[in-house]
Design a protein around this motif. Structure first.
Motif, short mmCIF file in Angstrom:
data_model
loop_
_atom_site.label_atom_id
_atom_site.label_comp_id
_atom_site.label_asym_id
_atom_site.label_seq_id
_atom_site.Cartn_x
_atom_site.Cartn_y
_atom_site.Cartn_z
N ILE A 95 -8.84 6.52 -5.06
CA ILE A 95 -7.45 6.61 -5.52
C ILE A 95 -6.50 6.81 -4.34
CG2 ILE A 95 -5.84 8.00 -6.86
CD1 ILE A 95 -7.61 6.26 -8.56
N ALA A 97 -6.16 3.63 -2.43
CA ALA A 97 -5.36 2.64 -3.16
C ALA A 97 -3.88 3.00 -3.07
CB ALA A 97 -5.82 2.60 -4.62
N ASN A 98 -3.56 4.28 -3.20
CA ASN A 98 -2.16 4.69 -3.10
C ASN A 98 -1.62 4.45 -1.70
OD1 ASN A 98 -1.95 5.45 -5.75
ND2 ASN A 98 -2.26 7.64 -5.37
N ALA A 139 -0.90 0.79 -1.35
CA ALA A 139 0.29 0.41 -2.13
C ALA A 139 1.56 0.89 -1.44
CB ALA A 139 0.19 1.01 -3.53
N ALA A 140 1.52 2.12 -0.90
CA ALA A 140 2.71 2.65 -0.23
C ALA A 140 3.01 1.88 1.04
CB ALA A 140 2.51 4.14 0.08
N ALA A 182 4.53 -1.49 0.09
CA ALA A 182 5.92 -1.36 -0.37
C ALA A 182 6.85 -1.06 0.80
CB ALA A 182 6.00 -0.27 -1.44
N ARG A 225 7.43 -4.12 2.87
CA ARG A 225 8.39 -5.05 2.28
C ARG A 225 9.83 -4.57 2.48
NH1 ARG A 225 4.44 -5.65 -1.71
NH2 ARG A 225 5.31 -3.95 -2.96
#
Lengths: 218, 218
Positions: A202, A205-206, A209-210, A213, A216
């Motif tokens: 977890i 994965a976080n 993802a962070a 983001a 971007r």
DNA sequence: GTCTATAAACAGATAGAC
DNA sequence: GTCTATCTGTTTATAGAC
């Protein structure tokens, strides 16, 4: 700083035993709740030896703090991020650090007393530990921020970067601090290797993802 | 449960003062380090009143736990997620909860003693608090998990969902627990409204990123 | 260096006057 | 209900024999 091959002189042995016991008991019950009697008993040493070797209970706490700081700077001073130049190398380094964090803080049985003591000092710092924050923790945090910046394109010392790194740390230490509610809700009886692996998945994965983001945005 | 317009009877007033003082002192220094003398002094009450009203120090702690549980279930029992049916509603509800969490736990001055006490009980639970976990915390966590599932398409009671919700909680409570290193590294002197807003922004960004990533997986 | 014995301060709890 | 005074146990620290 003796090599461990030569047996310790008698004084150093009890000193080391007291230190190890104190780390354990302080970490387990907190500084105030821990009694010097219990520490001495756990070390199979006499209570008076605490005053002799460390000057008192507070000195023992300071010695624990120094010991923890030394171990941490030993780990992170040498082994961390040897040469990172590209974004994907930085991302891999961050993932490796997160993995090491979960293993060391949440799972690893040997590092557990050290981690527990450390986390207690984080929420109730002793005067002695203020030094450790400045000399040991802040530079490490700054290094992780540089990795984060390299991986995302953000500024290394921006407020957002520094807070994002704290949020990453948060996810790791929480599972040690909030052990009781986690065990209850997850239906676990302990946090062993299997549970740590689930937590690790977890957190990683976080992190991914962070980073995506933030990349971007930047 | 008297209306606050009518002045409290004398006994209830000292009882309430002792409770408020205990919440503060227990939260500040931890249960073991707190002394009944200090609590009584802070409440401007006599030490013997603790035994009279609560049966002793441990009873006072249990009363604090009950009080915290009552306040929490008051907040989350009524105000939480009235009718959520779509993924975007669930996402908005999660963001609102995260925002409320940062405000209440990290920022809000009035809720601070309660939050501090609660977080101490999380890392060193008293027997009395085990009940609170089961009756108050676990159902709330499960509700958040259902929101998470609705927002991402994952299973509400899967291991990954439950751990993801814990990771969200982690980011909020960390900034209260690890206050000292955060202040040092951020160069802040306190966590006021401005600082809480910065933390809130990071937590919300991480939440969005995690939901997006989980949604893509599911 | 290690121990025993003890000092001095502090904790939480309680009996009893009011 | 509230208070004073005190009891009992425990804490850390220390003096001094070995």
């Amino acid at each position: 700083m003796k090599p461990s091959s030569a047996p310790l002189p008698r004084g150093d042995a009890t000193r080391a035993a007291l230190l190890a016991a104190a780390l354990q008991v302080f970490g387990d019950k907190g500084f105030e709740a821990a009694s010097t009697r219990q520490i001495a008993a756990a070390a199979r040493a006499n209570i008076a030896m605490i005053a002799y070797h460390f000057g008192g209970k507070e000195g023992l706490r300071a010695a624990c703090a120094d010991h923890v700081a030394a171990v941490l700077s030993g780990i992170f001073g040498t082994a961390a991020a040897p040469r990172v130049e590209t974004a994907s190398q930085a991302r891999a380094a961050l993932k490796a650090l997160a993995r090491a964090g979960v293993r060391g803080i949440v799972a690893d049985e040997a590092a557990r007393p050290l981690a527990r003591f450390l986390l207690r000092e984080i929420s109730d710092p002793s005067p002695a530990f203020a030094r450790v924050f400045e000399t040991g923790f802040a530079p490490l945090h700054a290094r992780v921020c540089r990795l984060w910046a390299l991986a995302t394109g953000e500024e290394p010392e921006s407020e957002a970067t520094r807070l994002s790194v704290f949020a990453l740390i948060a996810q790791i230490v929480y599972f040690r601090i909030a052990r009781a509610p986690v065990l209850l809700r997850m239906g676990w009886s302990e946090i062993g290797p299997n549970q740590a692996a689930a937590i690790e998945a977890i957190v990683l994965a976080n992190l991914e993802a962070a980073l995506d983001a933030a990349g971007r945005r930047a």
